[in-house]
Design an enzyme around this catalytic site. Structure first.
Site, PDB file in Angstrom:
ATOM      1  N   PHE A  10       5.764  34.472 -31.287  1.00 36.43           N
ATOM      2  CA  PHE A  10       4.667  34.516 -32.368  1.00 36.43           C
ATOM      3  C   PHE A  10       5.108  34.179 -33.556  1.00 36.43           C
ATOM      4  O   PHE A  10       5.890  34.862 -33.706  1.00 36.43           O
ATOM      5  CB  PHE A  10       4.092  35.923 -32.968  1.00 36.43           C
ATOM      6  CG  PHE A  10       3.258  36.223 -31.973  1.00 36.43           C
ATOM      7  CD1 PHE A  10       2.084  36.060 -31.697  1.00 36.43           C
ATOM      8  CD2 PHE A  10       3.751  36.976 -30.164  1.00 36.43           C
ATOM      9  CE1 PHE A  10       0.289  36.140 -30.626  1.00 36.43           C
ATOM     10  CE2 PHE A  10       2.731  37.268 -28.778  1.00 36.43           C
ATOM     11  CZ  PHE A  10       1.233  36.956 -29.742  1.00 36.43           C
ATOM     12  N   ASP A  11       4.170  33.610 -34.868  1.00 35.41           N
ATOM     13  CA  ASP A  11       4.922  33.558 -35.911  1.00 35.41           C
ATOM     14  C   ASP A  11       3.818  34.828 -36.818  1.00 35.41           C
ATOM     15  O   ASP A  11       3.014  35.377 -36.146  1.00 35.41           O
ATOM     16  CB  ASP A  11       4.250  31.982 -37.023  1.00 35.41           C
ATOM     17  CG  ASP A  11       3.802  32.159 -38.026  1.00 35.41           C
ATOM     18  OD1 ASP A  11       4.771  31.843 -38.618  1.00 35.41           O
ATOM     19  OD2 ASP A  11       3.579  32.075 -39.084  1.00 35.41           O
ATOM     20  N   LEU A  12       4.976  35.169 -37.999  1.00 36.36           N
ATOM     21  CA  LEU A  12       4.383  36.367 -38.372  1.00 36.36           C
ATOM     22  C   LEU A  12       3.249  36.143 -39.566  1.00 36.36           C
ATOM     23  O   LEU A  12       1.748  36.858 -39.699  1.00 36.36           O
ATOM     24  CB  LEU A  12       5.193  36.855 -39.381  1.00 36.36           C
ATOM     25  CG  LEU A  12       5.575  38.202 -39.981  1.00 36.36           C
ATOM     26  CD1 LEU A  12       4.867  39.361 -38.822  1.00 36.36           C
ATOM     27  CD2 LEU A  12       6.968  38.338 -40.703  1.00 36.36           C
ATOM     28  N   ASP A  13       3.734  35.871 -41.068  1.00 29.53           N
ATOM     29  CA  ASP A  13       2.454  35.548 -41.996  1.00 29.53           C
ATOM     30  C   ASP A  13       1.389  34.683 -41.372  1.00 29.53           C
ATOM     31  O   ASP A  13       1.614  33.909 -40.861  1.00 29.53           O
ATOM     32  CB  ASP A  13       2.449  35.066 -43.186  1.00 29.53           C
ATOM     33  CG  ASP A  13       3.938  35.701 -43.748  1.00 29.53           C
ATOM     34  OD1 ASP A  13       3.474  36.975 -43.300  1.00 29.53           O
ATOM     35  OD2 ASP A  13       5.166  35.841 -44.483  1.00 29.53           O
TER      36      ASP A  13
END
Length: 240
Positions: A10-13
């Site tokens: 997963f990416d965060l932002d």
């Protein structure tokens, strides 16, 4: 139930977090300290996803020396206040739990520093759901998302064919493609459908609660099958 992919990066932002408030304030703090004109929201939205250095160089025309100083000023605000001026997208916590309960392993691949990413996940109470938590390092900066993904793959000895990268910007899609990894573009973040399709996302999802359907329900119905993606892949699916 056999997951479509066993390891989800997963990416965060823009993927887990709605985080523009803290990021915008950190950028404006840096620009003020650099005595540069303030930037509007539309410009700053483009800076959510890429590395800080890339943003300051590309969008504000700074040289290497000034970029390093601007990044320092950004972190001056973000590391104290900005990192907590955000919230999880509605449905993300539940989606992550469903994925974990369904037998997938969750990992984080973000352009943020690893230390900041850990702080944020801990503050949100979801850090225990993640195996690898990989970001950039101020001492040994990585060139881009492909490098960060490479570190996750190496750290966990993962086969890219068994992994899915989930993110909201082109950098996430391109980073996955660099490793022959499938990718899912989320349309509730800071990118848009054109950007994600243009870089070859394998899947598009409109909301967090669609992620478990995509990953856990093999053969789940998809609203649209697209063929206008790069020639290295054969189809593109949009779940809603």
């Amino acid at each position: 139930m056999t997951p479509r992919y066993h390891h989800i990066l997963f990416d965060l932002d823009g993927t887990l977090l709605q985080s523009e408030k803290g990021i915008f304030r950190a950028f404006r703090h840096a620009l003020s300290r650099m005595e540069l004109p303030p930037a509007g929201d539309s410009l700053l939205r483009k800076c959510i996803g890429p590395s800080l250095s890339e943003c300051f160089k590309q969008h504000f025309g700074l040289n290497d020396t000034d970029t390093s100083l601007a990044v320092q000023y950004y972190r001056e605000y973000y590391s104290i206040k900005g990192k907590f001026e955000n919230h999880l997208y509605p449905g993300i916590r539940e989606a992550l739990q469903q994925l974990a309960d369904g037998g997938t392993h969750l990992h984080l691949a973000t352009s943020k520093s690893t230390a900041l990413a850990r702080d944020i996940l801990e503050e949100k109470g979801i850090h225990a759901m993640f195996g690898a938590i990989q970001g950039s390092s101020p001492d040994t900066p990585l060139a881009g998302k492909a490098d960060i993904i490479a570190n996750v793959l190496r750290d966990r000895n993962l086969n890219p064919a068994d992994c899915l990268m989930v993110g909201d910007r082109e950098h996430d899609i391109l980073g996955a493609r660099a490793h022959g990894m499938a990718s899912a573009g989320v349309l509730y973040g800071y990118g848009d459908e054109q950007e994600l399709i243009g870089q070859g996302a394998d899947y598009l999802v409109d909301a967090p609660d669609q992620l478990p359907v995509l990953i856990l329900e093999d053969g789940a119905p998809f609203r649209t099958a697209r063929t206008n993606r790069p020639s290295h892949s054969t189809s593109q699916m949009h779940i809603s």
